[in-house]
Design a protein around this motif. Sequence first.
Motif, mmCIF file in Angstrom:
data_model
loop_
_atom_site.group_PDB
_atom_site.id
_atom_site.type_symbol
_atom_site.label_atom_id
_atom_site.label_comp_id
_atom_site.label_asym_id
_atom_site.label_seq_id
_atom_site.Cartn_x
_atom_site.Cartn_y
_atom_site.Cartn_z
ATOM 1 N N TYR A 25 -47.694 -14.097 31.347
ATOM 2 C CA TYR A 25 -47.200 -13.781 32.695
ATOM 3 C C TYR A 25 -45.736 -14.199 32.763
ATOM 4 C CZ TYR A 25 -52.183 -13.491 33.599
ATOM 5 O OH TYR A 25 -53.511 -13.154 33.538
ATOM 6 N N LEU A 26 -44.871 -13.259 33.125
ATOM 7 C CA LEU A 26 -43.432 -13.506 33.003
ATOM 8 C C LEU A 26 -42.682 -12.886 34.172
ATOM 9 C CD1 LEU A 26 -40.907 -14.368 31.353
ATOM 10 C CD2 LEU A 26 -41.089 -12.178 30.141
ATOM 11 N N SER A 27 -41.778 -13.669 34.771
ATOM 12 C CA SER A 27 -40.840 -13.119 35.754
ATOM 13 C C SER A 27 -39.426 -13.376 35.236
ATOM 14 C CB SER A 27 -41.037 -13.764 37.124
ATOM 15 O OG SER A 27 -40.770 -15.150 37.097
ATOM 16 N N ILE A 28 -38.592 -12.339 35.243
ATOM 17 C CA ILE A 28 -37.237 -12.452 34.714
ATOM 18 C C ILE A 28 -36.249 -11.860 35.718
ATOM 19 C CG2 ILE A 28 -38.061 -12.295 32.340
ATOM 20 C CD1 ILE A 28 -36.980 -9.470 32.213
ATOM 21 N N PRO A 29 -35.002 -12.305 35.683
ATOM 22 C CA PRO A 29 -34.002 -11.739 36.599
ATOM 23 C C PRO A 29 -33.606 -10.332 36.157
ATOM 24 C CG PRO A 29 -32.972 -13.303 35.097
ATOM 25 C CD PRO A 29 -34.452 -13.381 34.847
ATOM 26 N N PHE A 41 -31.280 -7.863 34.863
ATOM 27 C CA PHE A 41 -30.080 -8.112 34.043
ATOM 28 C C PHE A 41 -29.137 -6.913 34.082
ATOM 29 C CE2 PHE A 41 -33.666 -6.700 31.420
ATOM 30 C CZ PHE A 41 -33.171 -5.519 30.889
ATOM 31 N N PRO A 42 -27.896 -7.087 33.699
ATOM 32 C CA PRO A 42 -26.959 -5.949 33.664
ATOM 33 C C PRO A 42 -27.443 -4.874 32.696
ATOM 34 C CG PRO A 42 -25.786 -8.038 33.490
ATOM 35 C CD PRO A 42 -27.235 -8.354 33.345
ATOM 36 N N LEU A 43 -27.278 -3.630 33.095
ATOM 37 C CA LEU A 43 -27.747 -2.515 32.267
ATOM 38 C C LEU A 43 -26.680 -2.186 31.215
ATOM 39 C CD1 LEU A 43 -30.194 -0.684 32.041
ATOM 40 C CD2 LEU A 43 -29.014 0.977 33.475
ATOM 41 N N LEU A 44 -26.593 -3.079 30.228
ATOM 42 C CA LEU A 44 -25.626 -2.940 29.141
ATOM 43 C C LEU A 44 -26.381 -2.949 27.808
ATOM 44 C CD1 LEU A 44 -22.957 -5.490 30.435
ATOM 45 C CD2 LEU A 44 -22.885 -2.993 30.642
ATOM 46 N N GLU A 45 -25.765 -2.399 26.785
ATOM 47 C CA GLU A 45 -26.464 -2.184 25.517
ATOM 48 C C GLU A 45 -27.028 -3.469 24.931
ATOM 49 O OE1 GLU A 45 -25.731 -0.190 21.080
ATOM 50 O OE2 GLU A 45 -24.086 -0.298 22.547
ATOM 51 N N ASP A 46 -26.244 -4.543 24.891
ATOM 52 C CA ASP A 46 -26.707 -5.790 24.288
ATOM 53 C C ASP A 46 -27.940 -6.339 25.007
ATOM 54 O OD1 ASP A 46 -24.682 -5.598 22.490
ATOM 55 O OD2 ASP A 46 -23.415 -7.142 23.402
ATOM 56 N N SER A 92 -48.383 -9.445 32.407
ATOM 57 C CA SER A 92 -47.745 -9.216 33.698
ATOM 58 C C SER A 92 -46.245 -9.466 33.570
ATOM 59 C CB SER A 92 -48.351 -10.169 34.742
ATOM 60 O OG SER A 92 -47.675 -10.065 35.980
ATOM 61 N N LEU A 93 -45.451 -8.507 34.038
ATOM 62 C CA LEU A 93 -43.991 -8.597 33.949
ATOM 63 C C LEU A 93 -43.395 -8.298 35.316
ATOM 64 C CD1 LEU A 93 -41.334 -8.830 32.328
ATOM 65 C CD2 LEU A 93 -41.545 -6.378 31.837
ATOM 66 N N HIS A 94 -42.710 -9.281 35.896
ATOM 67 C CA HIS A 94 -42.087 -9.106 37.205
ATOM 68 C C HIS A 94 -40.577 -9.324 37.085
ATOM 69 C CE1 HIS A 94 -45.586 -9.103 40.119
ATOM 70 N NE2 HIS A 94 -46.161 -9.293 38.947
ATOM 71 N N PHE A 95 -39.825 -8.370 37.606
ATOM 72 C CA PHE A 95 -38.384 -8.537 37.703
ATOM 73 C C PHE A 95 -38.051 -9.161 39.057
ATOM 74 C CE2 PHE A 95 -38.572 -5.592 34.262
ATOM 75 C CZ PHE A 95 -37.420 -5.811 33.515
ATOM 76 N N LYS A 96 -37.064 -10.053 39.076
ATOM 77 C CA LYS A 96 -36.635 -10.700 40.302
ATOM 78 C C LYS A 96 -35.231 -10.237 40.660
ATOM 79 C CE LYS A 96 -40.383 -12.975 40.874
ATOM 80 N NZ LYS A 96 -41.242 -12.713 42.059
ATOM 81 N N SER A 97 -35.047 -9.953 41.935
ATOM 82 C CA SER A 97 -33.777 -9.421 42.408
ATOM 83 C C SER A 97 -32.633 -10.402 42.154
ATOM 84 C CB SER A 97 -33.872 -9.113 43.897
ATOM 85 O OG SER A 97 -32.625 -8.703 44.391
ATOM 86 N N GLU A 136 -49.540 -5.061 34.510
ATOM 87 C CA GLU A 136 -48.952 -5.281 35.835
ATOM 88 C C GLU A 136 -47.448 -5.378 35.715
ATOM 89 O OE1 GLU A 136 -50.584 -8.056 39.067
ATOM 90 O OE2 GLU A 136 -48.865 -9.201 38.298
ATOM 91 N N ILE A 137 -46.734 -4.669 36.586
ATOM 92 C CA ILE A 137 -45.277 -4.781 36.638
ATOM 93 C C ILE A 137 -44.850 -4.960 38.096
ATOM 94 C CG2 ILE A 137 -44.784 -3.490 34.535
ATOM 95 C CD1 ILE A 137 -44.182 -1.049 36.252
ATOM 96 N N GLY A 138 -43.846 -5.811 38.302
ATOM 97 C CA GLY A 138 -43.289 -6.025 39.621
ATOM 98 C C GLY A 138 -41.837 -5.587 39.633
ATOM 99 N N ILE A 139 -41.465 -4.738 40.589
ATOM 100 C CA ILE A 139 -40.137 -4.131 40.623
ATOM 101 C C ILE A 139 -39.478 -4.463 41.959
ATOM 102 C CG2 ILE A 139 -38.866 -1.955 40.505
ATOM 103 C CD1 ILE A 139 -41.225 -0.852 38.877
#
Length: 495
Positions: free
Chosen positions: A371-375, A377-382, A399-404, A432-435
């Motif tokens: 279970y993971l929530s991550i910020p 991130f910038p949409l850049l290649e790296d 479960s993967l949730h992105f945080k604003s 599960e995904i959180g957007i």
Amino acid sequence: MSNLNRDVLFMIFEELQDDSKFLFSCLMVNRLWCEIVIPVLWRKPWCYDINYRNKNSLYTIITSYLSDDVKEFLRKKGIQISSQSLTFDYLSFCKSINVKIIDEIISIKYLTEYNRFILQEEIYSFLIRKCPEIKYLNICGTYELVYLPESKVRLESICELTCDTSIDPKYHYRISHICQQIQRIIIINNNYKVNHGTTKLIEFQKNLKYFKWVDKFDDDEDLYIDLLVDPYTEIFHILKKHASTLNHFEVSLQYDDYDYSDYYSIYNDYDYTFLQYTLLELHNLKVMKIESPIFLNSNEFENELKKVTYRNLEILKVGIIDIYQATSMIKNSFYLKELWIDNYYKNYDMFAGDSFNFIRAICENCFLIEYLSIPTFPLLEDYCIEFEKLLKKCQKLRSLHFKSTYYEENELEFGKYLLDVLIKEAPTNLNEIGIPYDIRLSLDDLEIFLEKWKGRPAISIIMGEISFYRGDNSYRKLIDRYKTEGVIKYTNIYY
């Protein structure tokens, strides 16, 4: 065969002992099921989600155990007592006393204060003698149970204690001398000053494994901070003594609202650094759950945090934390299974580098993550390369949730990228995904994603956007269609 069935049923009920709805339904199946489930239900009969104040049947059961002489004495005092015979010896299975709940059960008779005290005397004295081995004790109530003559012998076996800090310190001193093998302590903090008895209670324990602290002040939020006279520092300092045994640390602090443009302004009113410096000492934790003001940035703290190795940490749940500090903790945690961060605080000047290092730290250290929530991130290649590596390496991810992060301007472009990479790289366990609202999904991209997701386990989608999806019934229709087809298990759009 009947013995085998009984054993199997008992194992099932044991596994589901916290599911009161299921256990209560089992009582009505047949006598065998009833006989097996009663001991499970009555081990901790005060822990279920029911309205005990209206449970006259529990009052009847408890008072039925009183001797005839006591019953007659109480009746003469005008206290209604049951003479009903019992089908089971319920209290012979009980290993728990909860003063607050039992007081609620007693209160259904609307007794005078004096009659209530008399009934408490008789019931608690009986419970102490009757319960075969008391393991769980909750003393958040009015009756001073530990002063009964039998308490010293009967309470030595306590392994879990729930108490509050408003109790007279002498009460805690008494418990400290009786119970020194408590493994789980849950403290409800409703005292603005330190309770030295609570400190002694923690200090005297020889095998403390689980500590939970919950602030619960009833005063107006604008007033309580003025009354606060440090109920924390002494107690949290003594916790360091238990660093070798403590594996569960859970803290929920109550604090005033503050200026969200400056997360650290809360420290202008009160010093909460006692918590972050306590965490530096608790290196054997398996579970760390923190709801508190954000940790202060300081070179001293962050240098020490880099040195701490949380080798056993499996669950990390924090309300708000600096991305840099979260990365330091992850780098030193090799068995992390759950990472729940509600809000990643960032320094805008450092965000690009900090978010990249954060994703890389997960990729390199968290192979067991589920279970993971991550910020966001910038949409850049790296960043994209590193995120895709994460999905490939973290094959247990469910479960993967992105945080604003209020950062991304190309919301729809990010949404398309995310859906495409999930189809390409998502581990088979992901369901599960959180957007958040700074990632938006176009109707076409979402439909393509769901069509390609067919054949995988059904997915739950949580989308957070106040206005983007509102008024467009096409999203609802699309989601309902794929729910019917078994592609979507559950979805929620926050309006």
